[in-house]
Design a protein around this motif. Sequence first.
Motif, PDB file in Angstrom:
ATOM      1  N   GLU A  78       0.769  -1.254   0.036  1.00  0.00           N
ATOM      2  CA  GLU A  78       0.226  -0.170  -0.111  1.00  0.00           C
ATOM      3  C   GLU A  78       0.948   1.067   0.045  1.00  0.00           C
ATOM      4  O   GLU A  78       0.658   2.220  -0.725  1.00  0.00           O
ATOM      5  N   VAL A  79       1.862   1.241   0.729  1.00  0.00           N
ATOM      6  CA  VAL A  79       2.810   2.562   0.827  1.00  0.00           C
ATOM      7  C   VAL A  79       3.340   2.552  -0.586  1.00  0.00           C
ATOM      8  O   VAL A  79       3.737   3.728  -1.097  1.00  0.00           O
ATOM      9  N   VAL A  80       4.099   1.606  -1.102  1.00  0.00           N
ATOM     10  CA  VAL A  80       4.527   1.778  -2.483  1.00  0.00           C
ATOM     11  C   VAL A  80       3.491   2.108  -3.456  1.00  0.00           C
ATOM     12  O   VAL A  80       4.046   3.088  -4.455  1.00  0.00           O
ATOM     13  N   SER A  81       2.259   1.700  -3.270  1.00  0.00           N
ATOM     14  CA  SER A  81       1.305   2.266  -4.372  1.00  0.00           C
ATOM     15  C   SER A  81       1.214   3.729  -4.236  1.00  0.00           C
ATOM     16  O   SER A  81       0.994   4.291  -5.135  1.00  0.00           O
ATOM     17  N   ALA A  82       0.876   4.168  -2.921  1.00  0.00           N
ATOM     18  CA  ALA A  82       0.695   5.796  -2.638  1.00  0.00           C
ATOM     19  C   ALA A  82       2.207   6.283  -3.113  1.00  0.00           C
ATOM     20  O   ALA A  82       1.717   7.466  -3.897  1.00  0.00           O
ATOM     21  N   LEU A  83       3.143   6.003  -3.093  1.00  0.00           N
ATOM     22  CA  LEU A  83       4.345   6.570  -3.607  1.00  0.00           C
ATOM     23  C   LEU A  83       4.527   6.639  -5.063  1.00  0.00           C
ATOM     24  O   LEU A  83       4.644   7.576  -5.699  1.00  0.00           O
ATOM     25  N   ILE A  84       3.829   5.530  -5.746  1.00  0.00           N
ATOM     26  CA  ILE A  84       3.947   5.403  -7.064  1.00  0.00           C
ATOM     27  C   ILE A  84       2.599   6.367  -7.634  1.00  0.00           C
ATOM     28  O   ILE A  84       2.974   7.212  -8.688  1.00  0.00           O
ATOM     29  N   ALA A  85       1.486   6.437  -7.157  1.00  0.00           N
ATOM     30  CA  ALA A  85       0.580   7.442  -7.301  1.00  0.00           C
ATOM     31  C   ALA A  85       1.052   8.888  -7.456  1.00  0.00           C
ATOM     32  O   ALA A  85       0.654   9.873  -8.122  1.00  0.00           O
ATOM     33  N   ARG A  86       1.956   9.065  -6.412  1.00  0.00           N
ATOM     34  CA  ARG A  86       2.474  10.379  -6.059  1.00  0.00           C
ATOM     35  C   ARG A  86       3.658  10.893  -6.920  1.00  0.00           C
ATOM     36  O   ARG A  86       3.659  11.936  -7.668  1.00  0.00           O
ATOM     37  N   PHE A  87       4.574   9.942  -7.423  1.00  0.00           N
ATOM     38  CA  PHE A  87       5.591  10.421  -7.992  1.00  0.00           C
ATOM     39  C   PHE A  87       6.110   9.834  -9.385  1.00  0.00           C
ATOM     40  O   PHE A  87       7.107  10.117  -9.895  1.00  0.00           O
ATOM     41  N   ALA A  88       5.184   8.780  -9.766  1.00  0.00           N
ATOM     42  CA  ALA A  88       5.514   8.007 -10.871  1.00  0.00           C
ATOM     43  C   ALA A  88       4.363   8.847 -12.234  1.00  0.00           C
ATOM     44  O   ALA A  88       3.165   9.156 -11.640  1.00  0.00           O
ATOM     45  N   SER A  89       5.003   8.938 -13.380  1.00  0.00           N
ATOM     46  CA  SER A  89       4.054   9.368 -14.621  1.00  0.00           C
ATOM     47  C   SER A  89       3.172   8.404 -15.205  1.00  0.00           C
ATOM     48  O   SER A  89       2.415   8.824 -15.845  1.00  0.00           O
ATOM     49  N   THR A  90       3.514   7.199 -14.826  1.00  0.00           N
ATOM     50  CA  THR A  90       2.627   6.031 -15.217  1.00  0.00           C
ATOM     51  C   THR A  90       1.994   5.282 -14.299  1.00  0.00           C
ATOM     52  O   THR A  90       2.549   5.464 -13.016  1.00  0.00           O
TER      53      THR A  90
END
Length: 160
Positions: A78-90
């Motif tokens: 869940e934490v990794v998912s939140a980081l991806i949603a915040r910092f990844a363009s895809t």
Amino acid sequence: MAFALRSLLLLCGISGLLTGVWSDLKVVRVPSCPKGWSRLDDRCFLVVDKLQTFADAESSCQGLGANLASIRSAVEDEVVSALIARFASTGYVWIGYNDINVEGTFEWTDGSPSVFEDFDGAPPTNPGEDCVQTYPETLSTWDDVDCDTPSPFVCAKDLH
């Protein structure tokens, strides 16, 4: 004069006591993640929004003293998912899970035990698709894809 002398002796005595107390104190350093990394418990995570193949992403993480992220629990997922949603363009990024060595037998690039998975059902066995991406936009489900697909990635390392 006697009062001044007693005050001076008292002050010196207190100072000596405090000096002894202060010299016995030890500074405890709390480990922290490098700048730009996010901490969860004793691990640090970094989303790198740069398109790379799985192998190149792993090399980039190793250059930072890390590996592609191993995800060891639902909380980390869940934490990794939140980081991806915040910092990844895809909406999809490399994590360190793969079955490059043996089709259907997944392992982490950092050698962590495989105690958690978030595949939609059983782990996939798609020949030619040996590297795993996470798709947080679709409830954090993982899927294996061709390792040469350029994608952003997540690095992880333990605190020391």
